[in-house]
Design an enzyme around this catalytic site. Structure first.
Site, PDB file in Angstrom:
ATOM      1  N   GLY A   1      73.273  27.682  74.270  1.00 12.91           N
ATOM      2  CA  GLY A   1      73.260  27.191  72.896  1.00 12.91           C
ATOM      3  C   GLY A   1      72.416  25.936  72.797  1.00 12.91           C
ATOM      4  N   CYS A   2      72.805  25.043  71.938  1.00 15.08           N
ATOM      5  CA  CYS A   2      72.071  23.806  71.701  1.00 15.08           C
ATOM      6  C   CYS A   2      71.947  22.989  72.984  1.00 15.08           C
ATOM      7  CB  CYS A   2      72.803  22.993  70.631  1.00 15.08           C
ATOM      8  SG  CYS A   2      72.155  21.329  70.422  1.00 15.08           S
ATOM      9  N   PHE A   3      70.731  22.597  73.327  1.00 13.22           N
ATOM     10  CA  PHE A   3      70.567  21.849  74.571  1.00 13.22           C
ATOM     11  C   PHE A   3      71.143  20.444  74.509  1.00 13.22           C
ATOM     12  CE2 PHE A   3      65.716  21.682  73.484  1.00 13.22           C
ATOM     13  CZ  PHE A   3      65.909  20.790  72.452  1.00 13.22           C
TER      14      PHE A   3
END
Length: 182
Positions: free
Chosen positions: A15-17
């Site tokens: 997902g979002c880093f």
């Protein structure tokens, strides 16, 4: 990227880093975490291009770690405990192929450990749903723009950080206190 002797690299997309970077920076044995893009076709992609979903890249992190302090398997344990590996191309409200769950292995041992770990979780029905995490050979990793690096620690009061990342950090502290740097 030059790896110091005795160190190894793991590349994970969950997902979002910003979220994954914040989690892995807390772990003993992790020497560095770089946010970036991998697994796609565009050369030198930008964040704007990634967000459009057309490059094929995933938001990912590249972890340099000391295997004498933390194993690749332990990194996978934390990875699977801090994101949802059962949602295809999605983590929470972040939707698109750039937010997929994927392990990019750097050698046959990482591939084998990843396959065995996913097989075990599937057999034990750990999540109550099928795991959709892909396992792929590592490809070119492009470092994200500077403002994405260490994002959570530099922006803890920002809304996304407070509501999405802080709960992941709290879960990490509760489940893995013995693996934390401080």
């Amino acid at each position: 990227m030059e790896i110091k002797e005795g160190m190894e690299v793991a590349t994970l997309a969950g997902g979002c880093f910003w979220c994954t970077e914040a989690v892995f920076l807390e772990l003993k044995g992790v020497k560095s975490v770089v946010s970036g893009y991998t697994g796609g076709k565009t050369v030198n992609p930008t964040y704007k291009e990634i967000c459009g979903g057309e490059t094929g890249h995933a938001e990912a992190i590249q972890i340099t770690f000391d295997p004498r302090e933390i194993s690749f398997g332990e990194l996978l344990e934390v990875f699977f405990a801090t994101h949802d590996p059962t949602t295809l191309n999605r983590q929470g409200n972040d939707v698109g192929t750039q937010y997929r769950s994927e392990i990019f292995y750097h050698n046959d041992e990482q591939r084998r450990i990843s396959e065995d770990y996913i097989d075990l979780m599937a057999k034990e029905n750990t999540f109550g749903k099928p795991i959709v995490t892909k396992i792929s050979a590592a490809s070119k990793f492009y470092e994200a723009e500077d403002y994405h690096q260490n994002y959570y620690n530099d922006n803890t009061s920002q809304g996304y950080c407070s509501y999405v990342i802080t709960p992941k950090i709290e879960k990490l502290k509760k489940l893995y206190a013995d693996k934390l740097k401080s």
